[in-house]
Each structure stands twice: as structure tokens, then as C-alpha cells.
Design a protein around this motif. Sequence first.
Motif, PDB file in Angstrom:
ATOM      1  N   LYS A 174       0.830  -1.212   0.000  1.00  0.00           N
ATOM      2  CA  LYS A 174       0.000   0.000   0.000  1.00  0.00           C
ATOM      3  C   LYS A 174       0.859   1.254   0.000  1.00  0.00           C
ATOM      4  O   LYS A 174       0.578   2.210  -0.729  1.00  0.00           O
ATOM      5  N   ALA A 175       1.916   1.267   0.805  1.00  0.00           N
ATOM      6  CA  ALA A 175       2.790   2.441   0.890  1.00  0.00           C
ATOM      7  C   ALA A 175       3.503   2.696  -0.433  1.00  0.00           C
ATOM      8  O   ALA A 175       3.549   3.835  -0.921  1.00  0.00           O
ATOM      9  N   VAL A 176       4.033   1.643  -1.031  1.00  0.00           N
ATOM     10  CA  VAL A 176       4.746   1.774  -2.304  1.00  0.00           C
ATOM     11  C   VAL A 176       3.782   2.228  -3.403  1.00  0.00           C
ATOM     12  O   VAL A 176       4.101   3.109  -4.204  1.00  0.00           O
ATOM     13  N   THR A 177       2.604   1.655  -3.431  1.00  0.00           N
ATOM     14  CA  THR A 177       1.606   2.037  -4.430  1.00  0.00           C
ATOM     15  C   THR A 177       1.229   3.504  -4.287  1.00  0.00           C
ATOM     16  O   THR A 177       1.141   4.234  -5.280  1.00  0.00           O
ATOM     17  N   GLN A 193       0.001   5.266 -15.159  1.00  0.00           N
ATOM     18  CA  GLN A 193      -1.276   4.700 -15.579  1.00  0.00           C
ATOM     19  C   GLN A 193      -1.672   3.499 -14.720  1.00  0.00           C
ATOM     20  O   GLN A 193      -2.825   3.346 -14.366  1.00  0.00           O
ATOM     21  N   SER A 194      -0.701   2.623 -14.416  1.00  0.00           N
ATOM     22  CA  SER A 194      -0.996   1.463 -13.592  1.00  0.00           C
ATOM     23  C   SER A 194       0.268   0.986 -12.884  1.00  0.00           C
ATOM     24  O   SER A 194       1.378   1.292 -13.298  1.00  0.00           O
ATOM     25  N   ILE A 195       0.054   0.228 -11.812  1.00  0.00           N
ATOM     26  CA  ILE A 195       1.147  -0.288 -10.991  1.00  0.00           C
ATOM     27  C   ILE A 195       0.824  -1.739 -10.644  1.00  0.00           C
ATOM     28  O   ILE A 195      -0.301  -2.061 -10.256  1.00  0.00           O
ATOM     29  N   HIS A 196       1.835  -2.592 -10.768  1.00  0.00           N
ATOM     30  CA  HIS A 196       1.702  -3.972 -10.310  1.00  0.00           C
ATOM     31  C   HIS A 196       2.875  -4.245  -9.375  1.00  0.00           C
ATOM     32  O   HIS A 196       4.037  -4.146  -9.776  1.00  0.00           O
ATOM     33  N   VAL A 197       2.577  -4.589  -8.134  1.00  0.00           N
ATOM     34  CA  VAL A 197       3.600  -4.877  -7.130  1.00  0.00           C
ATOM     35  C   VAL A 197       3.648  -6.378  -6.908  1.00  0.00           C
ATOM     36  O   VAL A 197       2.628  -6.998  -6.606  1.00  0.00           O
ATOM     37  N   ASP A 198       4.837  -6.958  -7.063  1.00  0.00           N
ATOM     38  CA  ASP A 198       5.049  -8.384  -6.790  1.00  0.00           C
ATOM     39  C   ASP A 198       5.960  -8.484  -5.570  1.00  0.00           C
ATOM     40  O   ASP A 198       7.171  -8.347  -5.678  1.00  0.00           O
ATOM     41  N   ILE A 199       5.348  -8.675  -4.413  1.00  0.00           N
ATOM     42  CA  ILE A 199       6.100  -8.686  -3.160  1.00  0.00           C
ATOM     43  C   ILE A 199       7.057  -9.884  -3.091  1.00  0.00           C
ATOM     44  O   ILE A 199       8.130  -9.793  -2.493  1.00  0.00           O
ATOM     45  N   GLN A 200       6.698 -10.988  -3.738  1.00  0.00           N
ATOM     46  CA  GLN A 200       7.544 -12.189  -3.715  1.00  0.00           C
ATOM     47  C   GLN A 200       8.893 -11.935  -4.390  1.00  0.00           C
ATOM     48  O   GLN A 200       9.936 -12.340  -3.881  1.00  0.00           O
ATOM     49  N   ILE A 209       8.400  -4.079  -9.016  1.00  0.00           N
ATOM     50  CA  ILE A 209       7.226  -3.274  -9.352  1.00  0.00           C
ATOM     51  C   ILE A 209       7.245  -3.042 -10.858  1.00  0.00           C
ATOM     52  O   ILE A 209       8.287  -2.725 -11.428  1.00  0.00           O
ATOM     53  N   GLU A 210       6.087  -3.188 -11.481  1.00  0.00           N
ATOM     54  CA  GLU A 210       5.928  -2.849 -12.891  1.00  0.00           C
ATOM     55  C   GLU A 210       5.026  -1.624 -12.960  1.00  0.00           C
ATOM     56  O   GLU A 210       3.912  -1.636 -12.432  1.00  0.00           O
ATOM     57  N   VAL A 211       5.530  -0.577 -13.576  1.00  0.00           N
ATOM     58  CA  VAL A 211       4.782   0.671 -13.689  1.00  0.00           C
ATOM     59  C   VAL A 211       4.534   0.968 -15.163  1.00  0.00           C
ATOM     60  O   VAL A 211       5.458   0.942 -15.971  1.00  0.00           O
ATOM     61  N   SER A 212       3.295   1.221 -15.500  1.00  0.00           N
ATOM     62  CA  SER A 212       2.938   1.665 -16.848  1.00  0.00           C
ATOM     63  C   SER A 212       2.715   3.162 -16.782  1.00  0.00           C
ATOM     64  O   SER A 212       1.966   3.639 -15.925  1.00  0.00           O
ATOM     65  N   ARG A 213       3.387   3.859 -17.668  1.00  0.00           N
ATOM     66  CA  ARG A 213       3.194   5.314 -17.694  1.00  0.00           C
ATOM     67  C   ARG A 213       3.331   5.846 -19.110  1.00  0.00           C
ATOM     68  O   ARG A 213       3.829   5.155 -19.981  1.00  0.00           O
ATOM     69  N   THR A 214       2.886   7.063 -19.303  1.00  0.00           N
ATOM     70  CA  THR A 214       2.858   7.647 -20.641  1.00  0.00           C
ATOM     71  C   THR A 214       4.187   8.251 -21.052  1.00  0.00           C
ATOM     72  O   THR A 214       4.346   8.629 -22.209  1.00  0.00           O
ATOM     73  N   VAL A 215       5.137   8.341 -20.144  1.00  0.00           N
ATOM     74  CA  VAL A 215       6.476   8.849 -20.467  1.00  0.00           C
ATOM     75  C   VAL A 215       7.515   7.799 -20.082  1.00  0.00           C
ATOM     76  O   VAL A 215       7.302   7.013 -19.170  1.00  0.00           O
TER      77      VAL A 215
END
Length: 72
Positions: free
Chosen positions: A18-21, A31-38, A42-48
Motif C-alpha cells: 500500500k505504501a509503495v503504491t 497509468q498502472s502499478i503492479h507490485v510483486d512482493i515475492q 514493481i511494474e509501472v505503466s506510464r505515458t512517459v
Amino acid sequence: MTEIYISVQGMESQACIKAVTKVIQALQDVQSIHVDIQSGRIEVSRTVNKSDDLIHALNAAGYPSSLDLDEQ
């Protein structure tokens, strides 16, 4: 849309996710964030195609981070 992969240290619980997000969502062009704690990634989708602000924000929040070049 650009996918940026970041390795993050110190993520150990749902509270960390939650804190990282929250830190990442506060930045522009995300645009979106996927956090894989294992895996500690972190995968971040962004427009730049920009990652330095992401890494700086995570480091400032107490989560040492670096660009994950293996996924690029």
C-alpha cells in the motif's frame, strides 16, 4: 505506454504494498502499478519513458530501489 520495471528492497507486508503504491500513484503520468512482493519488483505503466522520479520517490519513502534492467 511505457513499461518500467523496478527492483525494490524492504517490501515485506500488505502495508508495504500500500505504501509503495501510494508513493508511485502520486507521480505524474502513471497509468498502472503492479507490485510483486515475492520477487521484490514493481511494474509501472506510464505515458512517459522516465524512471528517475520513481526511484527517487521510493528511496525517499524508505524503499531502496533500482531500475530492473533484466526486464527491460
